[in-house]
Scaffold this active site. Structure first.
Site, PDB file in Angstrom:
ATOM      1  N   SER A  79      46.419  29.940  44.728  1.00  0.00           N
ATOM      2  CA  SER A  79      45.436  31.022  44.521  1.00  0.00           C
ATOM      3  C   SER A  79      44.445  31.075  45.666  1.00  0.00           C
ATOM      4  O   SER A  79      43.443  31.875  45.666  1.00  0.00           O
ATOM      5  CB  SER A  79      45.081  31.269  43.221  1.00  0.00           C
ATOM      6  OG  SER A  79      44.245  30.110  42.865  1.00  0.00           O
ATOM      7  N   TRP A  83      41.266  27.549  51.008  1.00  0.00           N
ATOM      8  CA  TRP A  83      40.171  28.564  51.400  1.00  0.00           C
ATOM      9  C   TRP A  83      38.697  28.348  50.587  1.00  0.00           C
ATOM     10  O   TRP A  83      37.876  28.206  51.172  1.00  0.00           O
ATOM     11  CB  TRP A  83      40.639  30.058  51.269  1.00  0.00           C
ATOM     12  CG  TRP A  83      39.860  30.970  51.693  1.00  0.00           C
ATOM     13  CD1 TRP A  83      38.989  30.795  52.804  1.00  0.00           C
ATOM     14  CD2 TRP A  83      39.850  32.362  51.313  1.00  0.00           C
ATOM     15  NE1 TRP A  83      38.566  32.049  53.185  1.00  0.00           N
ATOM     16  CE2 TRP A  83      39.016  33.071  52.193  1.00  0.00           C
ATOM     17  CE3 TRP A  83      40.368  33.283  50.235  1.00  0.00           C
ATOM     18  CZ2 TRP A  83      38.606  34.395  52.161  1.00  0.00           C
ATOM     19  CZ3 TRP A  83      40.178  34.714  50.418  1.00  0.00           C
ATOM     20  CH2 TRP A  83      39.241  35.073  51.124  1.00  0.00           C
ATOM     21  N   HIS A 143      43.326  21.280  39.443  1.00  0.00           N
ATOM     22  CA  HIS A 143      44.145  22.428  38.832  1.00  0.00           C
ATOM     23  C   HIS A 143      44.106  22.356  37.490  1.00  0.00           C
ATOM     24  O   HIS A 143      45.028  22.886  36.783  1.00  0.00           O
ATOM     25  CB  HIS A 143      45.689  22.268  39.581  1.00  0.00           C
ATOM     26  CG  HIS A 143      45.834  22.708  41.003  1.00  0.00           C
ATOM     27  ND1 HIS A 143      45.197  23.764  41.533  1.00  0.00           N
ATOM     28  CD2 HIS A 143      46.478  21.950  41.981  1.00  0.00           C
ATOM     29  CE1 HIS A 143      45.534  23.823  42.692  1.00  0.00           C
ATOM     30  NE2 HIS A 143      46.429  22.687  43.069  1.00  0.00           N
ATOM     31  N   ARG A 165      44.533  34.204  41.363  1.00  0.00           N
ATOM     32  CA  ARG A 165      45.222  35.291  42.252  1.00  0.00           C
ATOM     33  C   ARG A 165      46.096  35.960  41.324  1.00  0.00           C
ATOM     34  O   ARG A 165      46.599  35.409  40.654  1.00  0.00           O
ATOM     35  CB  ARG A 165      45.696  34.569  43.227  1.00  0.00           C
ATOM     36  CG  ARG A 165      46.535  35.595  44.294  1.00  0.00           C
ATOM     37  CD  ARG A 165      46.901  34.262  45.405  1.00  0.00           C
ATOM     38  NE  ARG A 165      47.422  35.174  46.695  1.00  0.00           N
ATOM     39  CZ  ARG A 165      47.912  34.684  47.595  1.00  0.00           C
ATOM     40  NH1 ARG A 165      48.457  33.237  47.637  1.00  0.00           N
ATOM     41  NH2 ARG A 165      48.342  35.275  48.770  1.00  0.00           N
ATOM     42  N   SER A 173      53.985  32.758  46.440  1.00  0.00           N
ATOM     43  CA  SER A 173      53.401  31.778  47.179  1.00  0.00           C
ATOM     44  C   SER A 173      53.869  30.224  46.787  1.00  0.00           C
ATOM     45  O   SER A 173      54.411  29.655  47.499  1.00  0.00           O
ATOM     46  CB  SER A 173      51.846  31.806  47.383  1.00  0.00           C
ATOM     47  OG  SER A 173      51.209  30.763  48.107  1.00  0.00           O
ATOM     48  N   TYR A 231      41.160  35.896  44.072  1.00  0.00           N
ATOM     49  CA  TYR A 231      41.402  35.892  45.432  1.00  0.00           C
ATOM     50  C   TYR A 231      41.262  37.209  46.089  1.00  0.00           C
ATOM     51  O   TYR A 231      40.673  37.356  47.257  1.00  0.00           O
ATOM     52  CB  TYR A 231      42.906  35.260  45.618  1.00  0.00           C
ATOM     53  CG  TYR A 231      43.477  35.308  47.039  1.00  0.00           C
ATOM     54  CD1 TYR A 231      43.224  33.980  47.947  1.00  0.00           C
ATOM     55  CD2 TYR A 231      44.113  36.229  47.727  1.00  0.00           C
ATOM     56  CE1 TYR A 231      43.928  34.020  49.139  1.00  0.00           C
ATOM     57  CE2 TYR A 231      44.730  36.018  48.931  1.00  0.00           C
ATOM     58  CZ  TYR A 231      44.433  34.907  49.644  1.00  0.00           C
ATOM     59  OH  TYR A 231      45.131  34.677  50.839  1.00  0.00           O
TER      60      TYR A 231
HETATM   61  P1  PAP Z   1      47.076  24.729  46.664  1.00  0.00           P
HETATM   62  O1  PAP Z   1      46.655  25.239  45.440  1.00  0.00           O
HETATM   63  O2  PAP Z   1      48.667  24.101  46.559  1.00  0.00           O
HETATM   64  O3  PAP Z   1      46.174  23.807  47.282  1.00  0.00           O
HETATM   65  P2  PAP Z   1      46.524  27.056  48.040  1.00  0.00           P
HETATM   66  O4  PAP Z   1      45.716  26.735  49.078  1.00  0.00           O
HETATM   67  O5  PAP Z   1      45.861  27.672  46.857  1.00  0.00           O
HETATM   68  O6  PAP Z   1      47.367  26.160  47.728  1.00  0.00           O
HETATM   69  O7  PAP Z   1      47.534  28.145  48.700  1.00  0.00           O
HETATM   70  C1  PAP Z   1      47.891  28.616  49.810  1.00  0.00           C
HETATM   71  C2  PAP Z   1      47.757  30.063  50.019  1.00  0.00           C
HETATM   72  O8  PAP Z   1      46.259  30.353  50.340  1.00  0.00           O
HETATM   73  C3  PAP Z   1      48.662  30.836  50.783  1.00  0.00           C
HETATM   74  O9  PAP Z   1      49.147  31.922  50.523  1.00  0.00           O
HETATM   75  P3  PAP Z   1      50.472  32.687  50.601  1.00  0.00           P
HETATM   76  O10 PAP Z   1      51.520  31.578  50.487  1.00  0.00           O
HETATM   77  O11 PAP Z   1      50.229  33.924  50.066  1.00  0.00           O
HETATM   78  O12 PAP Z   1      50.375  32.849  52.371  1.00  0.00           O
HETATM   79  C4  PAP Z   1      47.944  30.718  52.039  1.00  0.00           C
HETATM   80  O13 PAP Z   1      48.411  31.449  53.124  1.00  0.00           O
HETATM   81  C5  PAP Z   1      46.590  30.975  51.391  1.00  0.00           C
HETATM   82  N1  PAP Z   1      45.593  30.484  52.458  1.00  0.00           N
HETATM   83  C6  PAP Z   1      45.270  29.253  52.920  1.00  0.00           C
HETATM   84  N2  PAP Z   1      44.308  29.480  53.722  1.00  0.00           N
HETATM   85  C7  PAP Z   1      43.693  30.592  53.554  1.00  0.00           C
HETATM   86  C8  PAP Z   1      42.662  31.037  54.219  1.00  0.00           C
HETATM   87  N3  PAP Z   1      41.684  30.368  54.839  1.00  0.00           N
HETATM   88  N4  PAP Z   1      42.224  32.527  53.792  1.00  0.00           N
HETATM   89  C9  PAP Z   1      43.031  33.064  52.925  1.00  0.00           C
HETATM   90  N5  PAP Z   1      44.231  32.358  52.524  1.00  0.00           N
HETATM   91  C10 PAP Z   1      44.327  31.250  52.740  1.00  0.00           C
END
Ligand code: PAP
Length: 331
Positions: A79, A83, A143, A165, A173, A231
């Site tokens: 979610s 970021w 988490h 999100r 995702s 998000y």
């Molecule tokens: P996690 O919970 O496993 O640590 P997390 O960082 O929440 O993962 O998930 C990655 C999602 O955040 C991805 O989304 P998507 O699959 O829909 O593309 C990733 O692209 C998105 N993401 C990572 N970095 C950023 C950022 N700096 N700004 C916005 N979205 C981001």
């Protein structure tokens, strides 16, 4: 009852080699389902975990002592955790690198290394780290569902920032991410099959809706302690949300900082484009083996339309309406 697997082709964080007797005993008494990456999920305190992750949850519950000044970032997986970690780290440390921005740790470290997960990193494999030497305010991530937080988190004045999100983009995702983690010989998960599991609540730290509602309710009851973010809101009004975040974390922007564009600078540094193009995030790996680039895919709101059929979308929308009914929470 399945015995925990020890397959070496799994990423390290999904291997079972280091489980304690306590965790193995517990697992034998827990409901189980097929996992999306590892062979099994186990349901503990109402939520689904892989076994190594569950070990981390137990160790963290037994040993983590929250301090009043701690900030805990809590997210449903996929979610925007990466970021949020980057933004909060940049917020807290914005004075340290103001004169020499090229030295900023976010340029050479993945956000997951700078803001570690409790159960997935610090307390993984039954490790009990000494966190008392860290300077406060300490920044951690998890988490964990609200119900599973260590008691000291609830009993102390530490603050929680919760980010979630919309379930359709979260699911999509998660589908992409878990496919990348699956050993090559297992192939991709069937979209229909894992959507069905997600809808039944069987997903990493799922049920998704229970996770979100747990923190939504807590944020209503304890707004000083729990900040609830989406998000989509961060994407739509990043400056507003980051300013709210800074205020909640006790480091609000001064009028001078606003004038000097400090908020814009943080948002630029932490943007998808900036972070995903850094060498560390293009070629680096976690100690547990996942490539950092797996955490940067598209980062867009509404991306689920590119994968889900109308029928799948309708199904997720209906479940979301039903689960959130009466809560005033909407996606
Ligand atoms: P996690 O919970 O496993 O640590 P997390 O960082 O929440 O993962 O998930 C990655 C999602 O955040 C991805 O989304 P998507 O699959 O829909 O593309 C990733 O692209 C998105 N993401 C990572 N970095 C950023 C950022 N700096 N700004 C916005 N979205 C981001």
């Amino acid at each position: 009852m399945p015995t925990p697997q020890t397959s070496c082709s799994l990423p390290k964080y999904l291997q079972d080699d280091g489980l304690t007797e306590e965790c193995r005993d517990l697992i034998t008494s827990l409901p189980t389902e097929r996992g999306w990456v590892a062979d099994h999920f186990f349901q503990y305190q109402g939520f689904w975990h892989h076994s190594r992750q569950l070990q981390g949850v137990l160790t963290c519950q037994n040993h983590f002592h929250a301090q009043d000044s701690d900030i805990l970032l809590v997210t449903t997986p996929k979610s925007g955790t990466t970021w949020l970690k980057a933004i909060t780290f940049a917020l807290f440390n914005r004075w340290l690198y103001a004169d020499d921005p090229q030295q900023h740790p976010l340029l050479t470290n993945n956000p997951h290394e700078l803001v570690p997960f409790l159960e997935l990193k610090l307390y993984v494999d039954n490790q009990v780290p000494d966190l008392t030497t860290l300077t406060s305010p300490r920044l951690f991530a998890t988490h964990l569902p609200f119900v599973s937080l260590p008691t000291s988190v609830k009993d102390s004045a530490c603050k929680l920032v919760y980010l979630c999100r919309n379930p359709k983009d979260t699911f999509v995702s998660l589908w992409h991410f878990t496919n990348k983690l699956r050993p090559a010989e297992k192939g991709t998960n069937s979209l229909e099959e894992v959507l069905d599991m997600f809808c039944r609540g069987v997903s990493l730290y799922g049920p998704f809706w229970d996770h979100v509602l747990g923190y939504w309710k807590a944020s209503m009851e304890l707004p000083e302690k729990v900040m609830f973010l989406k998000y989509e809101e961060m994407k739509e009004q990043p400056k507003v949300q980051v300013s709210r975040l800074a205020e909640f974390m006790g480091c609000p922007f001064s009028p001078e900082e606003e004038k000097e564009g400090v908020v814009d600078g943080i948002l630029k540094l932490c943007s998808f484009d900036s972070l995903s193009n850094l060498e560390v995030n293009k070629s680096g790996k976690m100690s547990s083996g996942e490539e950092y680039k797996a955490f940067f895919r598209r980062g867009e709101v509404g991306d689920s339309v590119n994968l889900l059929t109308d029928e799948m979308t309708k199904r997720l929308d209906e479940i979301t309406d039903e689960k959130l009914h009466g809560s005033a929470l909407k996606f």
